[in-house]
Design an enzyme around this catalytic site. Structure first.
Site, PDB file in Angstrom:
ATOM      1  N   HIS A  72       0.845  -1.205   0.000  1.00 39.63           N
ATOM      2  CA  HIS A  72       0.000   0.000   0.000  1.00 39.63           C
ATOM      3  C   HIS A  72       0.871   1.243   0.000  1.00 39.63           C
ATOM      4  CE1 HIS A  72      -3.817   2.015   1.891  1.00 39.63           C
ATOM      5  NE2 HIS A  72      -3.105   2.908   1.220  1.00 39.63           N
ATOM      6  N   HIS A  74       1.448   5.313  -2.130  1.00 39.15           N
ATOM      7  CA  HIS A  74       0.953   6.340  -3.053  1.00 39.15           C
ATOM      8  C   HIS A  74       2.165   7.009  -3.698  1.00 39.15           C
ATOM      9  CE1 HIS A  74      -3.119   6.077  -1.330  1.00 39.15           C
ATOM     10  NE2 HIS A  74      -2.495   5.861  -0.187  1.00 39.15           N
ATOM     11  N   ARG A  76       1.645   9.115  -6.250  1.00 39.30           N
ATOM     12  CA  ARG A  76       1.105  10.429  -6.611  1.00 39.30           C
ATOM     13  C   ARG A  76       1.130  10.784  -8.086  1.00 39.30           C
ATOM     14  NH1 ARG A  76      -1.743  10.367  -2.370  1.00 39.30           N
ATOM     15  NH2 ARG A  76      -0.882  11.153  -0.444  1.00 39.30           N
ATOM     16  N   ASN A 106      -5.722   6.080  -6.047  1.00 41.54           N
ATOM     17  CA  ASN A 106      -6.294   7.413  -5.840  1.00 41.54           C
ATOM     18  C   ASN A 106      -5.347   8.471  -6.365  1.00 41.54           C
ATOM     19  OD1 ASN A 106      -5.203   6.080  -3.600  1.00 41.54           O
ATOM     20  ND2 ASN A 106      -6.239   7.372  -2.114  1.00 41.54           N
ATOM     21  N   ASP A 165      -9.268   2.905  -2.119  1.00 37.61           N
ATOM     22  CA  ASP A 165      -8.608   3.413  -0.908  1.00 37.61           C
ATOM     23  C   ASP A 165      -8.947   4.874  -0.612  1.00 37.61           C
ATOM     24  OD1 ASP A 165      -6.926   3.460   1.331  1.00 37.61           O
ATOM     25  OD2 ASP A 165      -5.326   4.381   0.154  1.00 37.61           O
ATOM     26  N   HIS A 192     -10.383   0.035   2.431  1.00 39.59           N
ATOM     27  CA  HIS A 192     -10.179   0.984   3.530  1.00 39.59           C
ATOM     28  C   HIS A 192     -11.528   1.036   4.249  1.00 39.59           C
ATOM     29  CE1 HIS A 192      -9.164   5.408   4.726  1.00 39.59           C
ATOM     30  NE2 HIS A 192     -10.378   5.166   5.171  1.00 39.59           N
ATOM     31  N   HIS A 250      -4.693  -1.171   6.527  1.00 37.69           N
ATOM     32  CA  HIS A 250      -4.374  -0.269   7.647  1.00 37.69           C
ATOM     33  C   HIS A 250      -5.382  -0.305   8.786  1.00 37.69           C
ATOM     34  CE1 HIS A 250      -7.097   2.544   5.709  1.00 37.69           C
ATOM     35  NE2 HIS A 250      -6.246   2.943   4.780  1.00 37.69           N
ATOM     36  N   ASP A 342       1.356   2.499   3.722  1.00 38.63           N
ATOM     37  CA  ASP A 342       0.449   3.619   3.405  1.00 38.63           C
ATOM     38  C   ASP A 342       1.272   4.899   3.196  1.00 38.63           C
ATOM     39  OD1 ASP A 342      -1.791   5.088   2.810  1.00 38.63           O
ATOM     40  OD2 ASP A 342      -2.649   5.030   4.828  1.00 38.63           O
ATOM     41  N   HIS A 346       2.885  14.268   0.944  1.00 40.89           N
ATOM     42  CA  HIS A 346       2.115  15.499   0.735  1.00 40.89           C
ATOM     43  C   HIS A 346       3.066  16.681   0.708  1.00 40.89           C
ATOM     44  CE1 HIS A 346      -1.935  13.934   0.952  1.00 40.89           C
ATOM     45  NE2 HIS A 346      -1.673  13.301   2.071  1.00 40.89           N
TER      46      HIS A 346
HETATM   47 ZN    ZN Z   1      -6.621   4.303   3.185  1.00 40.79          ZN
END
Ligand code: ZN
Length: 462
Positions: A72, A74, A76, A106, A165, A192, A250, A342, A346
């Site tokens: 899991h 990201h 981006r 996502n 997610d 999720h 998670h 996860d 950011h």
């Molecule tokens: Zn999540």
């Protein structure tokens, strides 16, 4: 990327596929491991694995593990390359000891088409990445929870799982449809679990810390009631379609993990993972307290100047120390098959705001092995448990979509060399990801990655 020959003499090896651990010498030529010689023989190495694989005093400080696998993360792209892209992600992952990672859909737009799925993993520079990226497709069109995504086409294009997610599938009938469609396509649904009505506007776990800091509560039941509902739907679907598989990602509460434990005992194909931050940090960190959740602490603490660090804002939120203990217990008894990062980079713009307005997420792929090793040093997890949770556990969910994470002769030379007794302090200057939103900045961590090889090529060396 260079492919030099390597001979690692007398390192502490842990092979979770062969189920061996101990002092060994390992040779690499080209892209392959060519020889492994266990100093005390294979039978002794098998016994050391069974005993937990923990090195003793006087054993080598250099340890070799198969390159880690993340279920899991990201990266981006497309949509937020200012926070991360696959090239910065691959550098960060290799620094963390990872050789493979599943990327969540996502993105902007959501990965519900073959074109976006492809764009998720394609490096801008065109150069080959020093790791394996495994895209996860959106479970529903646009991650909007209205209509099942074209999963068969997405699987044909390389999707290893499906998930919305961050956007839980709240419609029970659609949830059942997605489980059935994913089973037909041969992939698990990764969910999720959150009831967004109960968690709406939540800023911190419901409890003393949220009260003390005046943060809006995110109730534990918003997670565990969703988990219970999702398991109930899986049970109905699995009665018709035995191949249906649900993986809950998670999980953060003791009650959620207990629901999974009970469902597994009844024979249901449900699995789950926990994150490094939920197993090792508690909501006391929001008060400014930087203490592993297994260490005893003072409940009567007052907020310090370090309180309200927005790098701690994450969904689900950090919870009580007992919930962290439940995450570690779930790894020990096999209820949770994986530690998944996860990793959620950011930009500063999205984090340097007041706590409740900050984006949810922790950039954790560079520190996850160290956090797990801190738990191991404290006697909370055996080395065998943590290595399995970072390699064979995730690989089992992916059912052969990547080479087995082993250190045996003939296997790809995908491994990480860690100095297990050295410590490091994460800082802007030594993190390789594009965003450094981690609450572990300035915190001394055990376990320094010295070398990560991906099929014999040097992915990281430091
Ligand atoms: Zn999540």
């Amino acid at each position: 990327m260079t492919k030099a020959a390597h001979r690692f003499v007398d390192h502490w090896l842990v092979d979770p596929v062969a189920k061996r651990a101990g002092v060994a010498t390992l040779d690499v030529e080209g892209s392959q491991i060519t020889a492994v010689t266990w100093r005390d023989g294979e039978a002794a190495a098998g016994a050391t694995w069974e005993a937990g694989a923990n090195p003793g005093a006087g054993d080598p400080v250099r340890m070799i593990l198969p390159a880690l696998i993340d279920l899991h993360a990201h990266a981006r792209q497309p949509g937020a390359s200012g926070s991360e892209d696959v090239e910065s992600f691959a550098r960060a992952a290799a620094h963390g000891g990872y050789g493979s990672a599943c990327l969540m859909p996502n993105t902007e737009p959501a990965a519900d088409s073959v074109e976006i799925l492809d764009a998720m993993v394609r490096p801008h520079s065109g150069a080959a990445l020093s790791m394996r990226l495994l895209p996860i497709a959106a479970a529903t069109v646009g991650r909007r929870g209205e209509q099942v995504a074209p999963l068969a086409a997405l699987v044909a294009a390389g999707a290893v799982a499906c998930s919305d997610d961050g956007a839980p599938i709240t419609d029970p009938r659609l949830f059942a449809e997605v489980l059935a469609a994913a089973a037909t396509a041969g992939i698990p649904l990764i969910e999720h679990s959150e009831d967004p009505v109960q968690s709406a506007d939540g800023e911190a776990a419901d409890g003393a810390v949220a009260l003390r800091l005046g943060l809006r509560p995110w109730p534990a039941r918003a997670e565990h009631e969703a988990v219970a509902r999702n398991i109930t739907i899986l049970r109905e679907v699995a009665a018709r379609i035995p191949r249906a598989r649900l993986h809950l990602t998670h999980l953060s509460t003791a009650a959620s993990l207990q629901h999974v434990r009970v469902a597994q005992a009844s024979g249901l194909q449900v699995t789950c993972d926990v994150t490094p931050h939920h197993l090792a940090l508690s909501d006391a960190w929001l008060m400014g307290e930087q203490r592993w959740s297994w260490l005893p602490g003072d409940d009567a603490i007052s907020p310090s100047a370090a309180a309200f660090n927005t790098n701690l804002r994450v969904c689900p939120p950090l919870r009580a120390a007992v919930d962290g203990a439940a995450c570690r217990a779930a790894l020990r008894d096999g209820t949770a098959c994986a530690i998944a990062t996860d990793h959620a980079p950011h930009s500063r713009e999205r984090k340097e705001v007041e706590f409740g307005r900050a984006a949810n997420g922790i950039a954790g792929i560079e520190t996850s092995l160290s956090v797990a090793l801190a738990a191991q040093a404290a006697g909370e997890l055996s080395l065998a448990t943590l290595v399995a949770a970072l390699t064979t556990g995730p690989a089992a969910l992916l059912e052969g979509k990547l080479p087995a994470p082993t250190l045996s002769a003939g296997a790809p030379a995908s491994l990480v060399v860690v100095d297990r007794l050295a410590t490091w302090v994460p800082a802007r200057a030594n993190l390789l990801g594009r965003s450094i939103n981690t609450p572990l900045l300035g915190v001394a961590l055990p376990g320094v990655v010295r070398l990560t090889l991906h099929a014999g090529a040097t992915a990281y060396s430091g």
